[in-house]
Write a protein that holds these residues in place. Structure first.
Motif, PDB file in Angstrom:
ATOM      1  N   SER A 235     -32.794 -41.527  45.803  1.00 30.49           N
ATOM      2  CA  SER A 235     -32.338 -40.504  44.701  1.00 30.49           C
ATOM      3  C   SER A 235     -32.696 -39.104  45.322  1.00 30.49           C
ATOM      4  O   SER A 235     -32.555 -37.922  45.362  1.00 30.49           O
ATOM      5  CB  SER A 235     -32.979 -40.170  43.511  1.00 30.49           C
ATOM      6  N   SER A 238     -31.205 -36.136  47.812  1.00 31.59           N
ATOM      7  CA  SER A 238     -30.355 -35.984  46.966  1.00 31.59           C
ATOM      8  C   SER A 238     -30.930 -34.006  47.337  1.00 31.59           C
ATOM      9  O   SER A 238     -30.345 -32.705  47.395  1.00 31.59           O
ATOM     10  CB  SER A 238     -30.336 -35.692  45.167  1.00 31.59           C
ATOM     11  N   ALA A 241     -28.801 -32.927  50.036  1.00 35.54           N
ATOM     12  CA  ALA A 241     -27.457 -32.776  49.464  1.00 35.54           C
ATOM     13  C   ALA A 241     -26.001 -33.661  49.860  1.00 35.54           C
ATOM     14  O   ALA A 241     -25.265 -33.761  50.654  1.00 35.54           O
ATOM     15  CB  ALA A 241     -26.384 -31.286  50.111  1.00 35.54           C
ATOM     16  N   THR A 243     -24.585 -37.333  48.153  1.00 32.64           N
ATOM     17  CA  THR A 243     -23.825 -37.081  46.943  1.00 32.64           C
ATOM     18  C   THR A 243     -24.264 -38.519  46.273  1.00 32.64           C
ATOM     19  O   THR A 243     -23.393 -39.568  46.336  1.00 32.64           O
ATOM     20  CB  THR A 243     -22.603 -36.796  46.949  1.00 32.64           C
ATOM     21  N   TYR A 247     -27.731 -36.767  43.037  1.00 31.62           N
ATOM     22  CA  TYR A 247     -26.675 -35.589  42.914  1.00 31.62           C
ATOM     23  C   TYR A 247     -26.034 -35.608  42.901  1.00 31.62           C
ATOM     24  O   TYR A 247     -25.042 -34.731  41.475  1.00 31.62           O
ATOM     25  CB  TYR A 247     -26.799 -35.323  44.019  1.00 31.62           C
ATOM     26  N   GLN A 250     -26.689 -34.033  38.867  1.00 35.46           N
ATOM     27  CA  GLN A 250     -27.062 -32.537  39.069  1.00 35.46           C
ATOM     28  C   GLN A 250     -25.843 -32.040  38.857  1.00 35.46           C
ATOM     29  O   GLN A 250     -26.249 -30.807  38.089  1.00 35.46           O
ATOM     30  CB  GLN A 250     -27.893 -32.836  40.690  1.00 35.46           C
ATOM     31  N   THR A 251     -25.164 -32.637  39.439  1.00 29.87           N
ATOM     32  CA  THR A 251     -23.529 -31.245  39.160  1.00 29.87           C
ATOM     33  C   THR A 251     -23.164 -30.990  38.321  1.00 29.87           C
ATOM     34  O   THR A 251     -22.703 -29.928  38.336  1.00 29.87           O
ATOM     35  CB  THR A 251     -22.966 -32.019  40.447  1.00 29.87           C
TER      36      THR A 251
END
Length: 313
Positions: A235, A238, A241, A243, A247, A250-251
């Motif tokens: 994790s 993230s 960046a 994915t 992540y 979060q997006t």
């Protein structure tokens, strides 16, 4: 004049009184234990009820996003990162452990220095270092040291976020894997190796047939814990960046502002995956315990069936 002695089978009153009734076994009541169990059960029920009925958790939102495409794609990235890190990290770790156990002082010193360096540096720092490797080496080349170069490429195009994450995770995991393997090998009695060599077995055969099967009993539990830690540790990618599942959520919550429900989506998937890995670790440990125990303990499924059969009887 004759005399006769008559022996009676019935006990005398004094002997009968001395024997008395058989002692009666009285179980301990464990009042404090039952009170503690009742208090803990009440607290657990209260906590579960609070989590289930608190609307701030947003359970309908959790159910809606749990199987969405973006989350599942991030889950696939998390899974393959975990698998690749475990396989490559242990492959490198086994080599480092062999170097550490070698009688060559150069190999042993290099292995020790590697483990010391990568265990002393936080994983986040390592990931950021590999992500910004282009600042140190703008171009990476392949060739003979101090000789001709066969090819080169820009670091920015060669080391992207995914490769930087994989490099950081693998090199970090290899340091811990090396210590796990080394500790397992050292846990086997050296006399067994000496006896096998005296019988004419080669060093490689002794390692494969004598040392490793016994060392696996101590290697597997630590390995299982490290794999679970690796799954959760992915994790952290993230931040550069990549994915993964964290992540991905979060997006989504950056767009919908539903932070708590989306974090619960990631939590649910991590709990499911770690539970599956724990089950696999249990059966692998049970497999390698065959040579150390006469009778293997029953599995949870076997215990459940035995209880159901006893209840039916």
């Amino acid at each position: 004049m004759t005399s006769s002695l008559t022996v009676s089978d019935e006990p005398t009153p004094a002997a009968s009184d001395a024997a008395g009734p058989p002692p009666r076994t009285v179980r301990s009541r464990h009042v404090g234990r039952w009170i503690t169990a009742a208090v803990v059960l009440v607290l657990v029920v209260w906590a579960l009820r609070s989590v289930a009925l608190n609307p701030a958790f947003g359970w309908p939102t959790v159910a809606r996003y749990l199987g969405t495409g973006a989350v599942l794609r991030g889950l696939v990235t998390t899974l393959w990162l975990t698998a690749a890190t475990t396989v490559l990290g242990f492959a490198l770790g086994i080599g480092l452990a062999a170097m550490r156990l070698s009688g060559n002082p150069v190999l042993s010193s290099v292995s020790w220095a590697y483990v010391w360096l990568f265990r002393s540096t936080p994983l986040l720092v390592q990931l950021l270092f590999w992500y910004n490797i282009g600042a140190l080496y703008p171009r990476l080349s392949i060739g003979i040291p101090f000789g001709p170069t066969f090819g080169s490429a820009d670091s920015v195009h060669l080391v992207g976020p995914t490769l930087a994450a994989l490099l950081g995770l693998v090199l970090h995991e290899a340091a811990y894997a090396a210590e796990i393997v080394r500790g397992g090998i050292l846990g086997v009695d050296a006399g067994q190796s000496e006896a096998a060599v005296a019988l004419g077995m080669t060093r490689g055969r002794v390692l494969r047939r004598i040392v490793l099967p016994q060392a696996m009993r101590s290697i597997i539990p630590a390995t299982g814990n490290m794999v679970i830690g690796t799954l959760k540790g992915t994790s952290i990618v993230s931040v550069i960046a990549v994915t993964d599942v964290l992540y991905s959520v979060q997006t989504i919550y950056n767009r919908t502002y539903e932070i708590i429900p989306l974090l619960l989506v990631a939590t649910v998937w991590y709990v499911v995956l770690t539970s599956l890995l724990s089950v696999g670790q249990y059966y692998v440990e049970r497999y390698y315990a065959r040579g150390a125990e006469r009778t293997l303990p029953p599995t949870p499924w076997q215990r459940l069936r035995a209880r159901m059969a006893g209840g039916a009887a």
